[in-house]
Scaffold this motif. Structure first.
Motif, mmCIF file in Angstrom:
data_model
loop_
_atom_site.group_PDB
_atom_site.id
_atom_site.type_symbol
_atom_site.label_atom_id
_atom_site.label_comp_id
_atom_site.label_asym_id
_atom_site.label_seq_id
_atom_site.Cartn_x
_atom_site.Cartn_y
_atom_site.Cartn_z
ATOM 1 N N ASN A 32 1.399 64.430 29.984
ATOM 2 C CA ASN A 32 1.677 63.232 31.026
ATOM 3 C C ASN A 32 1.869 61.918 30.399
ATOM 4 O OD1 ASN A 32 1.652 62.184 33.880
ATOM 5 N ND2 ASN A 32 -0.240 61.520 33.321
ATOM 6 N N ILE A 33 1.009 61.616 29.666
ATOM 7 C CA ILE A 33 0.733 60.342 28.901
ATOM 8 C C ILE A 33 2.170 60.221 28.151
ATOM 9 C CG2 ILE A 33 -0.259 58.945 27.319
ATOM 10 C CD1 ILE A 33 -2.932 59.849 28.272
ATOM 11 N N LEU A 34 2.592 61.050 27.479
ATOM 12 C CA LEU A 34 3.733 60.944 26.606
ATOM 13 C C LEU A 34 5.088 60.644 27.292
ATOM 14 C CD1 LEU A 34 2.977 63.417 23.859
ATOM 15 C CD2 LEU A 34 2.926 61.196 23.573
ATOM 16 N N ALA A 35 4.962 61.477 28.567
ATOM 17 C CA ALA A 35 6.345 61.408 29.591
ATOM 18 C C ALA A 35 6.398 59.964 30.256
ATOM 19 C CB ALA A 35 6.062 62.535 30.477
ATOM 20 N N GLN A 36 5.112 59.425 30.644
ATOM 21 C CA GLN A 36 4.874 58.264 31.237
ATOM 22 C C GLN A 36 5.356 57.126 30.311
ATOM 23 O OE1 GLN A 36 0.564 58.013 31.528
ATOM 24 N NE2 GLN A 36 0.739 58.301 33.642
ATOM 25 N N ARG A 37 5.261 57.540 28.714
ATOM 26 C CA ARG A 37 6.055 56.421 27.707
ATOM 27 C C ARG A 37 7.309 56.364 27.505
ATOM 28 N NH1 ARG A 37 0.401 55.186 24.350
ATOM 29 N NH2 ARG A 37 -1.003 55.080 26.273
ATOM 30 N N GLY A 38 8.121 57.653 28.159
ATOM 31 C CA GLY A 38 9.240 57.948 27.788
ATOM 32 C C GLY A 38 9.577 58.871 26.903
ATOM 33 N N ILE A 39 8.740 59.697 26.557
ATOM 34 C CA ILE A 39 8.787 60.587 25.363
ATOM 35 C C ILE A 39 8.851 62.015 26.600
ATOM 36 C CG2 ILE A 39 7.709 61.779 23.466
ATOM 37 C CD1 ILE A 39 6.214 58.900 23.564
ATOM 38 N N ASP A 40 10.034 62.437 26.590
ATOM 39 C CA ASP A 40 10.181 63.437 27.728
ATOM 40 C C ASP A 40 10.863 64.688 27.188
ATOM 41 O OD1 ASP A 40 12.526 62.461 27.346
ATOM 42 O OD2 ASP A 40 12.948 61.669 29.392
ATOM 43 N N SER A 41 11.151 64.817 25.720
ATOM 44 C CA SER A 41 11.798 66.048 25.097
ATOM 45 C C SER A 41 11.193 66.263 23.883
ATOM 46 C CB SER A 41 13.114 65.747 25.143
ATOM 47 O OG SER A 41 13.508 64.851 24.261
ATOM 48 N N PHE A 42 11.404 67.373 22.999
ATOM 49 C CA PHE A 42 11.034 67.831 21.835
ATOM 50 C C PHE A 42 11.469 66.884 20.885
ATOM 51 C CE2 PHE A 42 11.592 69.460 17.712
ATOM 52 C CZ PHE A 42 10.322 70.042 17.530
ATOM 53 N N GLU A 43 12.710 66.398 20.994
ATOM 54 C CA GLU A 43 13.401 65.348 20.111
ATOM 55 C C GLU A 43 12.776 64.009 20.047
ATOM 56 O OE1 GLU A 43 15.435 65.556 17.405
ATOM 57 O OE2 GLU A 43 15.081 67.735 17.886
ATOM 58 N N ALA A 44 12.553 63.568 21.539
ATOM 59 C CA ALA A 44 12.012 62.199 21.612
ATOM 60 C C ALA A 44 10.384 62.201 20.993
ATOM 61 C CB ALA A 44 11.867 61.831 23.041
ATOM 62 N N ALA A 45 9.761 63.362 21.150
ATOM 63 C CA ALA A 45 8.269 63.506 20.681
ATOM 64 C C ALA A 45 8.454 63.424 19.266
ATOM 65 C CB ALA A 45 7.632 64.725 21.195
ATOM 66 N N LYS A 46 9.359 64.188 18.431
ATOM 67 C CA LYS A 46 9.492 64.186 16.934
ATOM 68 C C LYS A 46 9.651 62.773 16.701
ATOM 69 C CE LYS A 46 12.323 66.240 13.221
ATOM 70 N NZ LYS A 46 13.709 66.925 13.093
ATOM 71 N N SER A 47 10.688 62.171 17.201
ATOM 72 C CA SER A 47 10.714 60.889 16.795
ATOM 73 C C SER A 47 9.520 59.679 16.764
ATOM 74 C CB SER A 47 11.943 60.145 17.651
ATOM 75 O OG SER A 47 13.141 60.861 17.438
#
Length: 568
Positions: A32-47
């Motif tokens: 939830n926290i990651l998604a709130q920060r605009g990290i909404d996919s595997f690729e975004a999380a990897k970056s």
């Protein structure tokens, strides 16, 4: 006891949380926290979790970068004298150290200049331009200043001195007539990231020069220890390109810092690895102390030191100045608070504007911040400098103090800065009128809730969701800073399990338990001792907190660091 507002952020979309939870194997609160920060996919999380230097933008995307590079190349080809000119704060001194060290490593006809805070004031000064003219400099490269120096750049042009401006502050209505003006906040600048500090702009210019002339610098990334110190100290967002630069800068700082920064870390008491917080509270005050108490040239000399002995020589001098700064800071803050407490009008105002002619100019910004800790409202502290009133403004989260000051510009000689921090100068006789107008502007525009301290809470959580793996993932979210803050959690139905005590008459410590969970955690609440009698009776309460690792005598455990308590 100061009442605080708690604001629980709206949860991200359930589908996004679920997808992220499954894709990267993190708990739902962290997803939830990651998604709130605009990290909404595997690729975004990897970056996000694995920053790469390939993510840095092409410096030539910045408006005027090609012109800046061409002018420097021409100056070097013609053996012109180049002056690197920067502000006296941490961002300015790290910028000057970075660019001067780079330039001087292959080109001897250069020098650097830092204005005297007390004799010249902020930014490009007439004295600085005159000094450059007298010493035959034909090109001045400003760092962390210059974007509003329209008239002085015109005066310099009459003396056959060109300017390249590298700044990150907001431009005024008119840009200076420089050969090149590098500032992502220009309306016409297409550079994709707008929040670089001044040292970051200097780094991009160095990057551009090195791309065109590889022999000039083996590796621009060797300068990232300076860049991260500026990013942390100038309180810029740790997002996008700043996050990449900060990530690798922290790595450099911990593995192979330049001698000056290594000496500062030692004197700051760094025993293990340093992080953004360590830079802000340990290193930055010592670098800033040079310009606050004496002349910031000493800070640049420290950052340019080539040996451990030379570095410690300057670092110890800065440490002495920092201790003096602390004394000034403490005594002036006490005076300022007494002035407010003894004036009913000031106590009930929506703003604080204070003037005393003998306050030390070097610490008035710090004093403004200290006053906000007590009264939580936009604050300006003024003192006399060169027969004028010179001031530092600080704001509360959510309120643009720069815009409020701009609305009073008819009473000012000059001003500049950011949303949350600004500097200003006015005639001393204008102070009463300014106090009144600034109060009116702020009172008419600030929402009442912004005058109550706010704790932003990222997510609700139960003790059962806190684990070693959970803590490890939070650690990987570093570096923390504006727009990527350390997560704050809310736990309800908490009570004291045991070991309730007060440390040093200030800090609260106890072991907490939560209804419905068998887990118990150590809790520390700095400066929250006033809650001790209220939680002693066994009733349940809610806590806002960070999850951290506590290292004590080689034993590692999970600790909850309290931010506030509310009773249910």
């Amino acid at each position: 006891m100061v009442e605080k507002r708690w604001a629980l952020k709206e949860a991200a979309e359930e589908e996004v949380i679920e997808n992220l939870h499954n894709a990267i194997n993190v708990s739902r609160p962290l997803a939830n926290i990651l998604a709130q920060r605009g990290i909404d996919s595997f690729e975004a999380a990897k970056s996000y979790f694995r920053p790469s230097l390939k993510m840095l933008h092409d410096p030539f995307l910045m408006k005027d970068m090609d012109l800046a590079v061409e002018r420097i190349e021409k100056a070097i080809a013609k053996q012109e004298h180049i002056l690197v000119y920067g502000d006296y704060d941490v961002d300015g001194t790290t910028s000057v150290a970075l660019f001067f060290h780079f330039l001087n490593s292959f080109y001897p006809n250069c020098d650097f200049y830092i204005p005297d805070r007390y004799k010249e004031g902020y930014g490009v000064s007439r004295q600085g331009v005159d000094w450059a003219h007298e010493n035959n400099f034909s090109l001045i490269i400003t760092l962390d200043c210059g974007i509003k120096s329209v008239e002085l750049v015109k005066i310099a042009a009459e003396k056959k001195i060109d300017f390249i401006i590298c700044d990150h502050h907001r431009p005024g209505d008119e840009l200076p007539p420089a050969v090149a003006t590098l500032d992502p906040k220009r309306d016409d600048c297409p550079y994709p990231y707008k929040e670089l500090p001044g040292c970051g702009i200097g780094f991009k210019l160095m990057q551009a020069l090195t791309q065109r002339n590889p022999k000039w610098c083996k590796n621009p990334l060797d300068y990232l220890d300076l860049v991260v110190v500026s990013i942390a100290s100038d309180i810029v967002p740790i997002t996008g390109e700043n996050r990449v630069l900060a990530h690798f800068g922290i790595k450099k700082l911990n593995e192979a810092p330049r001698p000056g920064l290594a000496a500062l870390m030692h004197l700051s008491g760094v025993k293990k690895e340093i992080n953004i917080t360590g830079i802000v509270f340990g290193m930055a005050p010592r670098i800033n102390a040079a310009g606050r108490i004496d002349h910031a040239k000493m800070a640049v000399n420290l950052l340019l030191a080539s040996s451990e002995d030379e570095a410690y020589h300057y670092a110890e001098k800065l440490n002495i100045r920092n201790n003096k700064r602390k004394d000034f800071d403490s005594s002036i803050t006490d005076e300022a608070i007494k002035m407010i407490e003894n004036d009913d009008l000031l106590k009930s105002s929506k703003t604080t504007v204070l003037f005393k002619n003998d306050w030390h100019k070097g610490v008035i910004g710090i004093v403004a911040s200290r006053c906000i800790e007590h009264y939580h409202r936009p604050t300006i502290i003024l003192t006399e400098s060169n027969n004028k009133a010179a001031g530092s403004a600080r704001s509360v989260p959510g309120f643009d103090v720069y815009n409020a000051i701009s609305s009073c510009s008819d009473l000012l000689e000059q001003f500049g800065g950011h949303k949350y921090a600004a500097g200003l100068t006015m005639d001393i006789e204008n102070i009463p009128a300014f106090q009144q107008k600034f109060e009116e502007v702020v009172a008419n525009s600030i929402p009442e809730e912004l005058l109550i301290p706010l704790i932003n809470i990222d997510s609700k959580i139960s003790f059962n969701q806190i684990s070693k793996k959970f803590l490890n993932i939070i650690a990987q979210m570093e570096p923390f800073g504006p727009e990527n803050m350390q997560p704050v959690f809310l736990a309800e139905n908490v009570s004291v399990a045991s070991s309730l005590r007060v440390l040093k008459n200030q800090h609260l410590k106890f072991i907490a338990q939560q209804k419905g969970s068998n887990l118990k955690f150590d809790v520390i609440g700095f400066n929250l001792a006033e809650y001790e009698p209220l939680i002693r009776n066994g009733q349940n309460f809610s806590i806002a907190f960070n999850v951290e690792e506590n290292n004590y005598m080689g034993y590692q455990s999970i600790q909850l660091k309290l931010k506030d308590i509310k009773f249910e």
